[in-house]
Design a protein around this motif. Structure first.
Motif, short mmCIF file in Angstrom:
data_model
loop_
_atom_site.label_atom_id
_atom_site.label_comp_id
_atom_site.label_asym_id
_atom_site.label_seq_id
_atom_site.Cartn_x
_atom_site.Cartn_y
_atom_site.Cartn_z
N ASP A 151 0.83 -1.21 0.00
CA ASP A 151 0.00 0.00 0.00
C ASP A 151 0.86 1.26 0.00
O ASP A 151 0.42 2.33 -0.46
CB ASP A 151 -0.93 0.01 1.22
N ALA A 152 2.08 1.15 0.50
CA ALA A 152 2.97 2.31 0.54
C ALA A 152 3.64 2.58 -0.81
O ALA A 152 4.29 3.62 -0.98
CB ALA A 152 4.03 2.11 1.61
N ILE A 153 3.48 1.66 -1.76
CA ILE A 153 4.06 1.85 -3.09
C ILE A 153 3.00 2.49 -3.99
O ILE A 153 1.86 2.03 -4.05
CB ILE A 153 4.52 0.51 -3.69
N ASP A 154 3.38 3.52 -4.69
CA ASP A 154 2.46 4.23 -5.58
C ASP A 154 2.48 3.56 -6.95
O ASP A 154 3.30 3.89 -7.80
CB ASP A 154 2.86 5.70 -5.69
N PHE A 155 1.56 2.60 -7.15
CA PHE A 155 1.51 1.92 -8.44
C PHE A 155 0.93 2.82 -9.53
O PHE A 155 0.95 2.45 -10.71
CB PHE A 155 0.72 0.61 -8.32
N GLY A 156 0.44 3.98 -9.16
CA GLY A 156 0.02 4.96 -10.15
C GLY A 156 1.20 5.69 -10.78
O GLY A 156 1.04 6.38 -11.80
N ASP A 157 2.38 5.54 -10.20
CA ASP A 157 3.61 6.10 -10.73
C ASP A 157 4.50 4.93 -11.12
O ASP A 157 5.22 4.37 -10.28
CB ASP A 157 4.30 6.97 -9.66
N PRO A 158 4.48 4.51 -12.40
CA PRO A 158 5.21 3.30 -12.80
C PRO A 158 6.69 3.34 -12.46
O PRO A 158 7.26 2.32 -12.03
CB PRO A 158 4.98 3.23 -14.31
N SER A 159 7.33 4.48 -12.63
CA SER A 159 8.77 4.56 -12.36
C SER A 159 9.07 4.35 -10.87
O SER A 159 9.99 3.60 -10.50
CB SER A 159 9.33 5.92 -12.80
N ALA A 160 8.28 5.00 -10.02
CA ALA A 160 8.48 4.86 -8.59
C ALA A 160 8.17 3.44 -8.13
O ALA A 160 8.89 2.87 -7.28
CB ALA A 160 7.62 5.86 -7.83
#
Length: 378
Positions: free
Chosen positions: A238-247
């Protein structure tokens, strides 16, 4: 407004629901399948499936579709390579055509089943809003944008988050403690030759006996479909922003620090954004007292971590239920009882052996043993 549905009502047009409708059709029994998707092509259908001789192929023969299935098989894809984190080869098996797990694209298999059904069998765009018992084995199924239907035989083939399951069981899926992240590399033989060579002609697993695995399959042409498996709390993802592919890619790559670069290229060089798939399970064993007029098949009945058996068991469930219903046309509850007596122990045999969140990732030898095991037949 509520209408009566003649024949058998199936919720869900996945492989299980469609196999059920097809085997019923072979026996001259009418069925209607209700599916939430707006059309057959509303969303991707996933990657390769290995269809096993001891369950999935049995179902396809019952459906009268074994010849059509053989035309879909991707030859060579049963090859398997197992590596360590440094890309050292620890096990290799070629595909000599005698293996019992032929590989097909899930979408192609689903299309084959759809094409085998009479026009109008599947009602698209029917999202279930609720299901309630009316007594004497009858049930009403409500839809968000269509009139409700009533039926005397209702089958939940609607997957992990089944809307039919609450009629039979209070069980709900629980997070297993592991999630997948999927990536794709297109035209890999040309654009990513080192990664393509590591994957080989079929499937590849790179195992770190700890908390992470990296797998990949060669699909049609030279597309590589990769699966990152991480045993992490849901809060970590949940702490990973899968809306930002690079991140998101950077966050996943950090877990593979020190791995061979040609392996981690399956993550870093993806042509698609990383796709997050948390893995859920139902309690094992999952059983219920018989409820007149309704039952479950596939993931709606027995949801376990991906091990190559899910689609196969769903299709076998479907074929056996259809055969029982055809054998007892005037006694559907007898048919359902016959089916459930066989399904319950079979699904328990394929479930995880530890509670969600406590399972230990397989060591390299465990994975090798899995792929060299041959089920015994009577």
């Amino acid at each position: 407004m509520t209408t009566d549905t003649p024949g058998i009502t199936i919720i869900g047009a996945g492989l299980g629901g469609l196999t059920l409708a097809r085997v019923l059709h072979v026996h001259g029994v009418r069925a209607t399948v209700y599916e939430a998707d707006a059309s057959p092509d509303a969303r991707p259908q996933g990657g390769l499936l290995d269809i096993h001789d001891h369950n999935g192929r049995i179902a396809l023969r019952a459906a009268g579709l074994d010849e059509e299935f053989r035309a879909l098989v991707l030859h060579g894809r049963q090859a398997m390579r197992i590596l360590d984190r440094n890309a050292n080869l620890r096990y290799e098996r070629s595909d000599d055509g005698t293996g019992g797990r032929p590989e097909v694209q899930r979408g192609d298999l689903r299309r084959m089943l759809l094409d085998s059904l009479p026009a109008g069998t599947v009602r698209w765009g029917h999202k279930v809003s609720g299901v309630r018992a009316l007594g004497r084995g009858r049930h009403e199924v409500g839809f968000t944008d269509h009139p409700s239907v009533t039926t005397t035989v209702l089958v939940g083939a609607d997957g992990a988050w089944s809307r039919v399951r609450p009629l039979l069981s209070p069980a709900v899926p629980r997070y297993s403690g592991m999630s997948f992240v999927e990536t794709y590399l297109h035209d890999a033989d040309t654009r990513h030759p080192a990664a393509a060579e590591l994957v080989g002609d079929g499937g590849m697993f790179a195992i770190d006996p700890g908390q992470r695995q990296l797998g990949a399959h060669r699909e049609k042409g030279s597309t590589l479909h990769a699966y990152v498996a991480l045993r992490k709390p849901r809060e970590w993802f949940d702490a990973i922003d899968f809306g930002d592919p690079s991140a998101a890619t950077a966050g996943i790559l950090r877990e593979f620090d020190g791995w061979a670069p040609d392996l981690t290229a399956l993550i870093s060089a993806s042509d698609t954004p990383p796709l997050f798939r948390p893995i859920h399970t139902l309690p094992i064993p999952h059983r219920w007292d018989q409820v007149p007029g309704t039952t479950l098949i596939g993931d709606a009945a027995h949801l376990s971590p991906p091990d190559g058996e899910g689609a196969n068991l769903a299709m076998l469930d479907a074929a056996e239920l259809a055969q029982a219903l055809a054998a007892h046309p005037d006694a559907p509850d007898t048919a359902i009882a016959t089916y459930e007596r066989a399904m319950f122990p079979r699904s328990a045999d394929h479930g995880p052996t530890t509670e969600p969140g406590t399972a230990v990732d397989p060591a390299l030898q465990d994975v090798i043993d899995f792929f060299t095991y041959t089920p015994q037949t009577a």
